[in-house]
Design a protein around this motif. Structure first.
Motif, PDB file in Angstrom:
ATOM      1  N   PHE A  57       0.941  -1.143   0.150  1.00 12.39           N
ATOM      2  CA  PHE A  57      -0.021   0.049  -0.121  1.00 12.39           C
ATOM      3  C   PHE A  57       0.877   1.016   0.046  1.00 12.39           C
ATOM      4  O   PHE A  57       2.249   1.221   0.372  1.00 12.39           O
ATOM      5  CB  PHE A  57      -0.909  -0.065   1.424  1.00 12.39           C
ATOM      6  CG  PHE A  57      -1.885  -0.788   1.269  1.00 12.39           C
ATOM      7  CD1 PHE A  57      -3.177  -0.636   0.658  1.00 12.39           C
ATOM      8  CD2 PHE A  57      -1.918  -2.193   2.154  1.00 12.39           C
ATOM      9  CE1 PHE A  57      -4.131  -1.850   0.362  1.00 12.39           C
ATOM     10  CE2 PHE A  57      -2.820  -3.147   1.685  1.00 12.39           C
ATOM     11  CZ  PHE A  57      -3.993  -2.825   1.274  1.00 12.39           C
ATOM     12  N   LYS A  76       0.866   5.183   1.781  1.00 15.41           N
ATOM     13  CA  LYS A  76       0.583   5.816   3.081  1.00 15.41           C
ATOM     14  C   LYS A  76      -0.421   7.133   2.655  1.00 15.41           C
ATOM     15  O   LYS A  76      -0.123   7.657   1.543  1.00 15.41           O
ATOM     16  CB  LYS A  76       1.768   6.363   3.793  1.00 15.41           C
ATOM     17  CG  LYS A  76       2.500   5.371   4.747  1.00 15.41           C
ATOM     18  CD  LYS A  76       3.470   6.202   5.578  1.00 15.41           C
ATOM     19  CE  LYS A  76       4.422   5.171   6.107  1.00 15.41           C
ATOM     20  NZ  LYS A  76       5.346   6.174   6.972  1.00 15.41           N
ATOM     21  N   ASN A 112      -9.334   2.180  -1.220  1.00 16.06           N
ATOM     22  CA  ASN A 112      -8.666   1.323  -0.260  1.00 16.06           C
ATOM     23  C   ASN A 112      -7.916   0.161  -0.678  1.00 16.06           C
ATOM     24  O   ASN A 112      -7.438  -0.344   0.254  1.00 16.06           O
ATOM     25  CB  ASN A 112      -9.913   1.008   0.602  1.00 16.06           C
ATOM     26  CG  ASN A 112     -10.923  -0.030  -0.337  1.00 16.06           C
ATOM     27  OD1 ASN A 112     -10.870   0.164  -1.665  1.00 16.06           O
ATOM     28  ND2 ASN A 112     -11.516  -0.819   0.511  1.00 16.06           N
ATOM     29  N   ALA A 131      -3.346   2.882   2.116  1.00 13.65           N
ATOM     30  CA  ALA A 131      -3.500   2.632   3.656  1.00 13.65           C
ATOM     31  C   ALA A 131      -3.646   4.014   4.525  1.00 13.65           C
ATOM     32  O   ALA A 131      -2.621   4.603   4.223  1.00 13.65           O
ATOM     33  CB  ALA A 131      -2.759   1.571   4.325  1.00 13.65           C
ATOM     34  N   ILE A 168     -10.790  -0.302   5.131  1.00 22.53           N
ATOM     35  CA  ILE A 168      -9.872   0.538   4.774  1.00 22.53           C
ATOM     36  C   ILE A 168      -8.406  -0.002   5.771  1.00 22.53           C
ATOM     37  O   ILE A 168      -8.964  -0.064   7.044  1.00 22.53           O
ATOM     38  CB  ILE A 168      -9.842   1.918   4.952  1.00 22.53           C
ATOM     39  CG1 ILE A 168     -10.809   2.679   3.917  1.00 22.53           C
ATOM     40  CG2 ILE A 168      -8.588   2.691   5.035  1.00 22.53           C
ATOM     41  CD1 ILE A 168     -11.182   3.965   4.235  1.00 22.53           C
ATOM     42  N   LYS A 169      -7.286  -0.236   5.307  1.00 20.41           N
ATOM     43  CA  LYS A 169      -6.251  -0.840   6.235  1.00 20.41           C
ATOM     44  C   LYS A 169      -5.596   0.370   6.980  1.00 20.41           C
ATOM     45  O   LYS A 169      -5.533   1.388   6.187  1.00 20.41           O
ATOM     46  CB  LYS A 169      -5.348  -1.531   5.446  1.00 20.41           C
ATOM     47  CG  LYS A 169      -3.898  -1.987   6.122  1.00 20.41           C
ATOM     48  CD  LYS A 169      -3.145  -2.663   5.244  1.00 20.41           C
ATOM     49  CE  LYS A 169      -1.744  -3.167   6.025  1.00 20.41           C
ATOM     50  NZ  LYS A 169      -2.109  -4.362   6.896  1.00 20.41           N
ATOM     51  N   ILE A 226      -2.397   1.206   9.129  1.00 21.39           N
ATOM     52  CA  ILE A 226      -1.202   0.719   9.215  1.00 21.39           C
ATOM     53  C   ILE A 226      -0.668   0.843  10.864  1.00 21.39           C
ATOM     54  O   ILE A 226      -0.310  -0.235  11.300  1.00 21.39           O
ATOM     55  CB  ILE A 226      -0.028   1.869   8.463  1.00 21.39           C
ATOM     56  CG1 ILE A 226      -0.366   1.615   6.978  1.00 21.39           C
ATOM     57  CG2 ILE A 226       1.180   1.386   8.726  1.00 21.39           C
ATOM     58  CD1 ILE A 226       0.377   2.541   6.251  1.00 21.39           C
TER      59      ILE A 226
END
Length: 134
Positions: free
Chosen positions: A73, A75, A91, A95, A119-120, A122
């Motif tokens: 991903f 950021k 998404n 992330a 949504i991931k 971190i």
């Protein structure tokens, strides 16, 4: 768990840091960062065989893989729930990363909304768990 759209194998052209010329000889420049040699007789600047490598654009990362995390991903820093809505359609590419100065309560709200939007996040575990060894 949301997976990235495309997961690339990140290829590094050079993993070693570029060290400053003569940084092994002088303590005052031992910890300093890369500086280009500018002397008129410099062996490093003239690229003689056996000297340290000069940093140049050829060592740059491929534009496709630049700033890509190992998980695949990119950021996107988030400070509130409203900023999380931007990632609704992206998404699988981006992330969320919760900013460092966000309170525990707002972090919880962001994490709940991120789970709803798939949504991931971190740094999801940061500042949520507390030590109870007192």
């Amino acid at each position: 768990m949301v997976q990235p759209l495309v997961k690339h194998n990140i290829v590094k052209k050079r993993k070693k840091k570029f060290i400053r010329h003569q940084s092994d000889q002088y303590m005052r420049i031992a910890r300093s960062s890369w500086r280009r040699p500018k002397g008129i007789d410099s062996r490093v600047r003239r690229r003689f065989k056996g000297q340290i490598k000069l940093a140049n654009i050829g060592y740059g990362t491929n534009k496709k893989y630049r700033h890509v995390l190992p998980c695949g991903f990119l950021k996107f820093r988030v400070s509130n729930v409203k900023e999380l809505e931007v990632l609704l359609m992206h998404n699988r590419t981006y992330a969320a990363e919760i900013a460092h100065n966000i309170s525990k309560q707002n972090r919880r709200d962001i994490l709940l909304r991120a789970a709803q939007l798939n949504i991931k996040v971190i740094n999801a575990k940061a500042k949520i768990t507390t030590e109870e060894n007192e």
